[in-house]
Design a protein around this motif. Structure first.
Motif, PDB file in Angstrom:
ATOM      1  N   GLU A  29      77.926 -33.864  72.250  1.00 34.38           N
ATOM      2  CA  GLU A  29      77.902 -33.420  73.188  1.00 34.38           C
ATOM      3  C   GLU A  29      76.307 -33.840  73.612  1.00 34.38           C
ATOM      4  OE1 GLU A  29      78.513 -30.169  74.342  1.00 34.38           O
ATOM      5  OE2 GLU A  29      80.081 -30.210  73.451  1.00 34.38           O
ATOM      6  N   ARG A  30      75.953 -33.965  75.454  1.00 34.38           N
ATOM      7  CA  ARG A  30      74.965 -34.202  75.041  1.00 34.38           C
ATOM      8  C   ARG A  30      73.306 -33.104  75.009  1.00 34.38           C
ATOM      9  NH1 ARG A  30      75.711 -37.842  79.435  1.00 34.38           N
ATOM     10  NH2 ARG A  30      74.102 -37.622  80.333  1.00 34.38           N
ATOM     11  N   SER A  31      73.152 -32.773  74.451  1.00 37.03           N
ATOM     12  CA  SER A  31      72.588 -31.566  74.102  1.00 37.03           C
ATOM     13  C   SER A  31      71.701 -32.295  72.536  1.00 37.03           C
ATOM     14  CB  SER A  31      72.948 -30.183  73.651  1.00 37.03           C
ATOM     15  OG  SER A  31      70.973 -29.456  73.045  1.00 37.03           O
ATOM     16  N   LEU A  32      70.881 -32.824  72.460  1.00 36.84           N
ATOM     17  CA  LEU A  32      70.350 -33.412  71.605  1.00 36.84           C
ATOM     18  C   LEU A  32      70.206 -32.476  69.696  1.00 36.84           C
ATOM     19  CD1 LEU A  32      66.762 -35.680  72.046  1.00 36.84           C
ATOM     20  CD2 LEU A  32      69.103 -36.530  70.849  1.00 36.84           C
ATOM     21  N   THR A  33      70.183 -31.205  70.266  1.00 37.63           N
ATOM     22  CA  THR A  33      70.377 -30.153  69.089  1.00 37.63           C
ATOM     23  C   THR A  33      71.348 -30.419  68.774  1.00 37.63           C
ATOM     24  OG1 THR A  33      68.432 -29.084  70.142  1.00 37.63           O
ATOM     25  CG2 THR A  33      69.819 -27.557  68.914  1.00 37.63           C
ATOM     26  N   ARG A  34      72.703 -29.591  69.244  1.00 37.30           N
ATOM     27  CA  ARG A  34      73.525 -30.254  69.220  1.00 37.30           C
ATOM     28  C   ARG A  34      74.363 -31.011  68.298  1.00 37.30           C
ATOM     29  NH1 ARG A  34      77.102 -27.302  73.834  1.00 37.30           N
ATOM     30  NH2 ARG A  34      75.906 -25.040  73.534  1.00 37.30           N
ATOM     31  N   ILE A  35      73.626 -32.481  68.909  1.00 35.65           N
ATOM     32  CA  ILE A  35      73.863 -33.621  68.408  1.00 35.65           C
ATOM     33  C   ILE A  35      73.066 -33.815  67.105  1.00 35.65           C
ATOM     34  CG2 ILE A  35      73.463 -36.491  68.181  1.00 35.65           C
ATOM     35  CD1 ILE A  35      73.180 -35.971  71.171  1.00 35.65           C
ATOM     36  N   LEU A  36      71.952 -32.903  66.521  1.00 38.57           N
ATOM     37  CA  LEU A  36      71.649 -33.049  65.479  1.00 38.57           C
ATOM     38  C   LEU A  36      72.248 -31.553  64.122  1.00 38.57           C
ATOM     39  CD1 LEU A  36      69.367 -32.958  63.355  1.00 38.57           C
ATOM     40  CD2 LEU A  36      68.573 -31.138  64.293  1.00 38.57           C
ATOM     41  N   LEU A  94      65.393 -34.403  65.249  1.00 41.58           N
ATOM     42  CA  LEU A  94      64.893 -33.346  65.318  1.00 41.58           C
ATOM     43  C   LEU A  94      62.961 -33.846  66.098  1.00 41.58           C
ATOM     44  CD1 LEU A  94      64.847 -30.202  65.007  1.00 41.58           C
ATOM     45  CD2 LEU A  94      63.143 -29.792  62.604  1.00 41.58           C
ATOM     46  N   ALA A  95      62.975 -34.272  65.044  1.00 39.99           N
ATOM     47  CA  ALA A  95      61.465 -34.869  66.390  1.00 39.99           C
ATOM     48  C   ALA A  95      61.650 -35.678  67.366  1.00 39.99           C
ATOM     49  CB  ALA A  95      60.423 -36.030  65.339  1.00 39.99           C
ATOM     50  N   VAL A  96      62.914 -36.467  67.710  1.00 32.35           N
ATOM     51  CA  VAL A  96      63.247 -37.110  69.049  1.00 32.35           C
ATOM     52  C   VAL A  96      63.779 -35.591  70.007  1.00 32.35           C
ATOM     53  CG1 VAL A  96      65.106 -38.274  70.045  1.00 32.35           C
ATOM     54  CG2 VAL A  96      63.828 -39.173  68.044  1.00 32.35           C
ATOM     55  N   ALA A  97      64.288 -34.776  69.490  1.00 32.65           N
ATOM     56  CA  ALA A  97      64.397 -33.684  69.560  1.00 32.65           C
ATOM     57  C   ALA A  97      63.510 -32.964  70.852  1.00 32.65           C
ATOM     58  CB  ALA A  97      65.898 -32.672  69.325  1.00 32.65           C
ATOM     59  N   TYR A  98      62.427 -32.638  69.817  1.00 33.51           N
ATOM     60  CA  TYR A  98      60.982 -32.217  70.233  1.00 33.51           C
ATOM     61  C   TYR A  98      60.258 -32.456  71.318  1.00 33.51           C
ATOM     62  CZ  TYR A  98      56.922 -29.974  69.716  1.00 33.51           C
ATOM     63  OH  TYR A  98      55.326 -29.623  69.886  1.00 33.51           O
ATOM     64  N   ARG A  99      60.433 -33.559  70.988  1.00 30.67           N
ATOM     65  CA  ARG A  99      59.437 -35.152  72.082  1.00 30.67           C
ATOM     66  C   ARG A  99      60.260 -35.047  72.959  1.00 30.67           C
ATOM     67  NH1 ARG A  99      54.557 -36.571  73.266  1.00 30.67           N
ATOM     68  NH2 ARG A  99      54.883 -38.461  73.836  1.00 30.67           N
ATOM     69  N   SER A 100      61.373 -34.839  73.323  1.00 33.71           N
ATOM     70  CA  SER A 100      62.406 -35.108  74.377  1.00 33.71           C
ATOM     71  C   SER A 100      62.440 -33.262  75.052  1.00 33.71           C
ATOM     72  CB  SER A 100      63.885 -34.609  74.426  1.00 33.71           C
ATOM     73  OG  SER A 100      64.650 -35.028  75.697  1.00 33.71           O
ATOM     74  N   LEU A 103      58.240 -33.236  76.995  1.00 39.34           N
ATOM     75  CA  LEU A 103      58.145 -34.024  77.526  1.00 39.34           C
ATOM     76  C   LEU A 103      58.762 -33.664  78.929  1.00 39.34           C
ATOM     77  CD1 LEU A 103      58.001 -37.691  76.621  1.00 39.34           C
ATOM     78  CD2 LEU A 103      55.947 -36.388  77.379  1.00 39.34           C
ATOM     79  N   THR A 104      60.101 -33.167  78.800  1.00 39.41           N
ATOM     80  CA  THR A 104      60.803 -33.168  80.109  1.00 39.41           C
ATOM     81  C   THR A 104      61.151 -31.549  80.590  1.00 39.41           C
ATOM     82  OG1 THR A 104      62.978 -33.444  78.619  1.00 39.41           O
ATOM     83  CG2 THR A 104      61.519 -35.407  79.640  1.00 39.41           C
ATOM     84  N   GLY A 105      61.118 -30.855  79.098  1.00 40.62           N
ATOM     85  CA  GLY A 105      61.547 -28.998  79.128  1.00 40.62           C
ATOM     86  C   GLY A 105      62.863 -29.005  78.429  1.00 40.62           C
ATOM     87  N   ASP A 106      63.942 -29.752  78.459  1.00 34.89           N
ATOM     88  CA  ASP A 106      65.018 -29.421  77.982  1.00 34.89           C
ATOM     89  C   ASP A 106      64.928 -30.872  76.693  1.00 34.89           C
ATOM     90  OD1 ASP A 106      65.361 -31.810  80.192  1.00 34.89           O
ATOM     91  OD2 ASP A 106      67.156 -31.074  80.492  1.00 34.89           O
TER      92      ASP A 106
END
Length: 160
Positions: A29-36, A94-100, A103-106
């Protein structure tokens, strides 16, 4: 384990298959939450698979019982190590997803500039093995374009 204590039951093997299958699907998937979530599910499936590879039995402490009835300690140690590594990778993602998200809102992974260029080439039916450097096929076997990707994309947008 099965009722006799040897081998693995079909339920555990199916659980491994479902965990690994769902984990791989979520990793695509393209969502970092789903990748996590995919990393977590895949890690748990692999940990269960490693545990299924070991022998079940009593505690692996010398002197508490016969050696042939002790469980195998190596898969347990490997799973403990794997849990620590998966936890570290989970914390990083989780830190990368939060930072993204901050910065970008998603938390969606954007397209890569090279991916967009490949799509544009495919739309124009342009070959992928063109020599842009001018040195010929023997001078540059990798066909590296010396021009930065951002400039190429801006120029390609201006051509339309």
């Amino acid at each position: 384990m099965s009722a006799s204590g040897t081998g693995s039951s079909l339920v555990l093997v199916l659980a491994v298959g479902v965990l690994v299958g769902c984990g791989v699907t979520l990793l695509l998937e393209r969502s970092l939450t789903r990748i996590l979530l995919g990393v977590i599910l895949l890690g748990n499936g692999v940990n269960l698979l490693i545990l299924l590879g070991g022998r079940s039995g009593g505690a692996p402490i010398v002197g508490t019982g016969p050696v042939d009835r002790m469980s195998d300690a190596l898969p347990q140690a490997m799973v403990l190590t794997s849990i620590v590594i998966t936890f570290g990778l989970t914390a990083f993602l989780l830190a990368v997803a939060y930072r993204s998200w901050y910065l970008t809102g998603d938390d969606e992974v954007p397209d890569d500039l090279e991916d967009r260029q490949i799509v544009r080439r495919a739309e124009r039916d342009e070959g992928t093995a063109t020599d842009r450097g001018g040195e010929g096929p023997n001078g540059d076997p990798e066909q590296v374009d010396p021009e930065p990707a951002r400039r190429r994309l801006r120029r390609a947008d201006g051509d339309r």
